[in-house]
Motif scaffolding. Structure first.
Motif, PDB file in Angstrom:
ATOM      1  N   VAL A 291       0.906  -1.235   0.011  1.00  0.00           N
ATOM      2  CA  VAL A 291      -0.043   0.108  -0.037  1.00  0.00           C
ATOM      3  C   VAL A 291       1.079   1.220  -0.049  1.00  0.00           C
ATOM      4  CG1 VAL A 291      -1.801   1.446   1.113  1.00  0.00           C
ATOM      5  CG2 VAL A 291      -1.815  -1.211   1.066  1.00  0.00           C
ATOM      6  N   ARG A 292       0.796   1.902  -1.068  1.00  0.00           N
ATOM      7  CA  ARG A 292       1.695   3.144  -1.115  1.00  0.00           C
ATOM      8  C   ARG A 292       1.013   4.497  -0.874  1.00  0.00           C
ATOM      9  NH1 ARG A 292       3.863  -0.251  -5.123  1.00  0.00           N
ATOM     10  NH2 ARG A 292       6.335  -0.328  -4.865  1.00  0.00           N
ATOM     11  N   GLU A 293       1.566   5.312  -0.071  1.00  0.00           N
ATOM     12  CA  GLU A 293       1.124   6.694   0.187  1.00  0.00           C
ATOM     13  C   GLU A 293       1.015   7.675  -1.001  1.00  0.00           C
ATOM     14  OE1 GLU A 293       1.596   9.949   3.714  1.00  0.00           O
ATOM     15  OE2 GLU A 293       2.607   8.265   3.905  1.00  0.00           O
ATOM     16  N   THR A 294       0.158   8.557  -1.179  1.00  0.00           N
ATOM     17  CA  THR A 294       0.103   9.417  -2.077  1.00  0.00           C
ATOM     18  C   THR A 294       0.652  10.933  -1.705  1.00  0.00           C
ATOM     19  OG1 THR A 294      -1.605   8.303  -3.325  1.00  0.00           O
ATOM     20  CG2 THR A 294      -1.487  10.528  -3.957  1.00  0.00           C
ATOM     21  N   TYR A 295       1.506  11.496  -2.358  1.00  0.00           N
ATOM     22  CA  TYR A 295       2.036  12.652  -1.680  1.00  0.00           C
ATOM     23  C   TYR A 295       1.635  13.750  -2.633  1.00  0.00           C
ATOM     24  CZ  TYR A 295       4.794   9.900   1.204  1.00  0.00           C
ATOM     25  OH  TYR A 295       5.370   8.635   2.069  1.00  0.00           O
ATOM     26  N   VAL A 296       1.180  14.818  -2.211  1.00  0.00           N
ATOM     27  CA  VAL A 296       0.592  15.900  -3.116  1.00  0.00           C
ATOM     28  C   VAL A 296       1.281  16.989  -2.821  1.00  0.00           C
ATOM     29  CG1 VAL A 296      -1.366  17.292  -3.742  1.00  0.00           C
ATOM     30  CG2 VAL A 296      -1.503  14.791  -3.473  1.00  0.00           C
ATOM     31  N   GLU A 297       2.093  17.621  -3.928  1.00  0.00           N
ATOM     32  CA  GLU A 297       2.736  18.922  -3.487  1.00  0.00           C
ATOM     33  C   GLU A 297       1.683  20.202  -3.727  1.00  0.00           C
ATOM     34  OE1 GLU A 297       5.722  19.710  -2.299  1.00  0.00           O
ATOM     35  OE2 GLU A 297       6.738  17.505  -2.313  1.00  0.00           O
ATOM     36  N   GLU A 298       2.032  21.047  -3.191  1.00  0.00           N
ATOM     37  CA  GLU A 298       1.151  22.418  -3.275  1.00  0.00           C
ATOM     38  C   GLU A 298       1.964  23.065  -4.558  1.00  0.00           C
ATOM     39  OE1 GLU A 298      -1.586  23.286  -1.981  1.00  0.00           O
ATOM     40  OE2 GLU A 298      -1.576  21.633  -0.407  1.00  0.00           O
ATOM     41  N   PRO A 299       1.025  23.781  -5.282  1.00  0.00           N
ATOM     42  CA  PRO A 299       1.689  24.431  -6.408  1.00  0.00           C
ATOM     43  C   PRO A 299       2.731  25.525  -6.165  1.00  0.00           C
ATOM     44  CG  PRO A 299      -0.730  24.396  -6.849  1.00  0.00           C
ATOM     45  CD  PRO A 299      -0.380  23.834  -5.348  1.00  0.00           C
ATOM     46  N   ILE A 300       3.569  25.596  -6.621  1.00  0.00           N
ATOM     47  CA  ILE A 300       4.625  26.840  -6.351  1.00  0.00           C
ATOM     48  C   ILE A 300       4.033  28.105  -7.035  1.00  0.00           C
ATOM     49  CG2 ILE A 300       6.747  27.559  -6.891  1.00  0.00           C
ATOM     50  CD1 ILE A 300       7.919  24.711  -7.283  1.00  0.00           C
ATOM     51  N   THR A 301       3.827  28.967  -6.320  1.00  0.00           N
ATOM     52  CA  THR A 301       3.336  30.390  -6.716  1.00  0.00           C
ATOM     53  C   THR A 301       4.062  31.422  -6.411  1.00  0.00           C
ATOM     54  OG1 THR A 301       2.115  30.609  -4.393  1.00  0.00           O
ATOM     55  CG2 THR A 301       1.055  29.302  -6.213  1.00  0.00           C
ATOM     56  N   GLN A 302       5.277  31.317  -5.696  1.00  0.00           N
ATOM     57  CA  GLN A 302       6.151  32.309  -5.604  1.00  0.00           C
ATOM     58  C   GLN A 302       7.427  31.620  -5.694  1.00  0.00           C
ATOM     59  OE1 GLN A 302       5.336  33.898  -1.448  1.00  0.00           O
ATOM     60  NE2 GLN A 302       4.083  35.368  -2.188  1.00  0.00           N
ATOM     61  N   THR A 303       8.490  32.543  -6.496  1.00  0.00           N
ATOM     62  CA  THR A 303      10.076  32.219  -6.647  1.00  0.00           C
ATOM     63  C   THR A 303      10.480  31.554  -5.477  1.00  0.00           C
ATOM     64  OG1 THR A 303       9.973  33.528  -8.343  1.00  0.00           O
ATOM     65  CG2 THR A 303      12.162  32.655  -7.530  1.00  0.00           C
ATOM     66  N   ILE A 304      11.044  30.370  -5.499  1.00  0.00           N
ATOM     67  CA  ILE A 304      11.953  29.792  -4.437  1.00  0.00           C
ATOM     68  C   ILE A 304      13.366  30.134  -4.442  1.00  0.00           C
ATOM     69  CG2 ILE A 304      12.623  27.545  -3.260  1.00  0.00           C
ATOM     70  CD1 ILE A 304      10.070  26.308  -4.377  1.00  0.00           C
ATOM     71  N   THR A 305      14.093  30.620  -3.461  1.00  0.00           N
ATOM     72  CA  THR A 305      15.470  31.017  -3.762  1.00  0.00           C
ATOM     73  C   THR A 305      16.355  30.092  -2.706  1.00  0.00           C
ATOM     74  OG1 THR A 305      15.280  32.676  -2.337  1.00  0.00           O
ATOM     75  CG2 THR A 305      14.944  33.230  -4.447  1.00  0.00           C
ATOM     76  N   ALA A 306      17.314  29.458  -3.261  1.00  0.00           N
ATOM     77  CA  ALA A 306      18.362  28.872  -2.510  1.00  0.00           C
ATOM     78  C   ALA A 306      19.709  29.010  -2.984  1.00  0.00           C
ATOM     79  CB  ALA A 306      17.889  27.256  -2.543  1.00  0.00           C
ATOM     80  N   ASN A 307      20.385  28.353  -2.225  1.00  0.00           N
ATOM     81  CA  ASN A 307      21.971  28.448  -2.641  1.00  0.00           C
ATOM     82  C   ASN A 307      23.023  27.288  -2.053  1.00  0.00           C
ATOM     83  OD1 ASN A 307      23.425  29.126   0.214  1.00  0.00           O
ATOM     84  ND2 ASN A 307      21.770  30.513  -0.030  1.00  0.00           N
ATOM     85  N   TYR A 308      23.868  26.956  -2.751  1.00  0.00           N
ATOM     86  CA  TYR A 308      24.499  25.866  -2.589  1.00  0.00           C
ATOM     87  C   TYR A 308      26.168  26.149  -3.141  1.00  0.00           C
ATOM     88  CZ  TYR A 308      26.558  21.155  -2.524  1.00  0.00           C
ATOM     89  OH  TYR A 308      27.585  20.130  -2.226  1.00  0.00           O
ATOM     90  N   GLN A 309      26.949  25.650  -2.263  1.00  0.00           N
ATOM     91  CA  GLN A 309      28.565  25.956  -2.523  1.00  0.00           C
ATOM     92  C   GLN A 309      29.144  24.482  -2.839  1.00  0.00           C
ATOM     93  OE1 GLN A 309      30.342  28.339   0.478  1.00  0.00           O
ATOM     94  NE2 GLN A 309      29.083  30.130   0.301  1.00  0.00           N
ATOM     95  N   ASP A 310      29.658  24.657  -4.082  1.00  0.00           N
ATOM     96  CA  ASP A 310      30.292  23.426  -4.380  1.00  0.00           C
ATOM     97  C   ASP A 310      31.874  23.494  -4.359  1.00  0.00           C
ATOM     98  OD1 ASP A 310      31.439  21.183  -5.954  1.00  0.00           O
ATOM     99  OD2 ASP A 310      29.466  21.112  -7.113  1.00  0.00           O
ATOM    100  N   PRO A 311      32.561  22.882  -3.554  1.00  0.00           N
ATOM    101  CA  PRO A 311      34.011  22.762  -3.415  1.00  0.00           C
ATOM    102  C   PRO A 311      34.544  22.409  -4.630  1.00  0.00           C
ATOM    103  CG  PRO A 311      33.159  21.019  -2.005  1.00  0.00           C
ATOM    104  CD  PRO A 311      32.080  21.699  -2.730  1.00  0.00           C
ATOM    105  N   ASN A 312      34.046  21.611  -5.659  1.00  0.00           N
ATOM    106  CA  ASN A 312      34.733  20.992  -7.103  1.00  0.00           C
ATOM    107  C   ASN A 312      34.640  21.983  -8.074  1.00  0.00           C
ATOM    108  OD1 ASN A 312      35.153  18.426  -5.437  1.00  0.00           O
ATOM    109  ND2 ASN A 312      32.929  18.297  -5.586  1.00  0.00           N
TER     110      ASN A 312
END
Length: 441
Positions: free
Chosen positions: A239-260
């Motif tokens: 029995v698998r659970e259903t996951y529903v994501e809310e629509p994206i309505t505002q820009t999401i901002t994120a950052n990541y630093q890659d040492p390579n």
């Protein structure tokens, strides 16, 4: 088993339009729930035995990620009747090759043998399903193997964390939010019983599809399938659970630093619908139009003409529940990610506003026609596609009919779908940059 980032944007091949041959197949189900698909092709003396299990990274617990990929390795350790370390020796000694791969939705194992070894291939896959040996020595051994894979492909690979960072920020509820390779800390913390329980839950005949493809006789195949798989006990229905994501309505901002890395990467990503939808297929057309090859709109404009980027592209990652459409670029010289994004947005607005030219549209259709032929050009490809269309799409005959869906796409749909999904307020902007320590060196 992942393609490199830059290779992903070159999935479709150029060439003249060709017609795909219909793939004939037979399918049936054993009493224990194992679905069987047979495709006969006597053009070469080889046969594929493959099993796809409906288990991937999305079936893991949040504090035990990486299990599905781990089992991709673990289930080569040995079985009750195949001694530890002997699996690959048996395959090689009988003129075969084998491999496996995992994604968020499924895990796939296969062997390619000379056609006189069909029975051997079926026996080995039945052994993997019925008699796997899951013990401390195997778990510890494969734990080190997976750690080394992660070091090579993610931790020490330039831009190796890109997709994982996009997923982490794109999904909040769905298990797609973690990387397929998972967390090494989670694997270290897991007990032997947890691994054994995972196997007992997901590696069952009623959660799998067996494909036999190539040079074989149907009577032999059906006899041996029943002989080796028929007695395996049906597992408890999952029995698998259903996951529903809310629509994206505002820009999401994120950052990541890659040492390579030394050059920052411009990343803009959109959450898209299931690969089973028509909208996802239209988005495939849009991705091809914008970024497939050096004659694409984005590459021609940003790399060739304006020379403001070393590379630019768009990656469509289609999955069973949701997909991702990831735009990326490597700024050249003093140009910034913001400059690249502005140029890309201009091209997206054009797709949203005007119909692309008939010439460009025909070019896209030709590329997809060639892709369909290429996808079914080998027995290995056909076996994988048959399993995938059954397991993830619920319609094996899509191997023959999906091309018609793509042929029916219109320029108007491309415009409308671009309007629907590719808007600034519906996306993630990821600042993917060199680590500060790296930048100071």
């Amino acid at each position: 088993m992942k393609k490199s980032l830059m290779a992903i944007s070159s999935l479709f091949l150029l060439g003249g339009t060709v017609t795909a041959q219909k793939v004939e197949f037979q399918e049936y189900k054993l009493d224990n729930g194992l679905h069987v698909i047979l495709h006969q092709d006597k053009s070469a003396p080889v046969v594929i035995t493959s099993v796809m299990y409906h288990v991937g990274a999305k079936d893991e617990k949040p504090d035990r990620t990486g299990f599905a990929h781990f089992f991709e390795h673990l289930l080569f350790e040995g079985t009750k009747n195949i001694a530890r370390g002997e699996w690959f020796k048996i395959v090689t000694a009988n003129g075969g090759v084998n491999n496996a791969n995992t994604n968020d939705d499924r895990t796939y194992y296969y062997e390619v043998f000379p056609s006189n070894n069909l029975e051997l291939g079926l026996w080995m896959e039945s052994e993997r399903l019925m008699h796997p040996v899951i013990n401390e020595i195997g778990v510890k051994t494969q734990n080190e193997v997976v750690k080394e894979e992660k070091r090579l492909r993610v931790d020490n690979q330039p831009y190796g964390s890109l997709i994982a960072e996009v997923k982490k920020n794109m999904f909040t509820k769905h298990p797609y939010r973690w990387a397929t390779i998972g967390s090494m800390e989670h694997l270290d913390a897991a007990t032997l019983k947890e691994f054994q329980d995972f196997n007992a839950k997901y590696y069952i005949p009623n959660n799998a599809v067996l494909v036999v493809a190539g040079d074989f006789e149907f009577a032999n195949a059906t006899k041996w399938v029943q002989q080796y798989f028929g007695s395996i006990k049906k597992g408890v229905d999952i029995v698998r659970e259903t996951y529903v994501e809310e629509p994206i309505t505002q820009t999401i901002t994120a950052n990541y630093q890659d040492p390579n890395i030394q050059i920052p990467m411009m990343v803009a990503a959109y959450r898209t619908p299931s690969m089973k939808t028509r909208d996802a297929r239209v988005l495939d057309f849009i991705s091809t139009y914008l970024s497939d090859g050096k004659s694409s709109k984005l590459y021609k404009k940003i790399v060739d003409d304006k020379k403001i980027a070393l590379q630019v592209g768009a990656v469509g990652l289609s999955q069973a529940d949701y997909g991702m459409y990831v735009l990326y670029g490597l700024p050249l010289g003093k140009n910034t990610s913001e400059v690249l994004l502005q140029e890309i947005d201009e091209e997206i607005v054009k797709v949203q506003t005007d119909l692309i030219s008939e010439k460009d549209f025909q070019k896209i259709q030709n590329k997809f026609e060639n892709q369909f032929v290429d996808n079914n050009a080998t027995i290995e490809g056909i076996a994988s596609n048959l399993a995938t269309y059954y397991m993830l799409y619920g319609d094996v005959n899509l191997i023959n009919t999906e091309a018609d869906m793509y042929r029916s796409i219109t320029r108007e749909e491309m415009r409308d779908i671009a309007k629907k999904y590719l808007n600034p307020n519906q996306r993630l902007i990821l600042d993917y940059s060199p680590s500060k320590d790296k930048a100071q060196n």
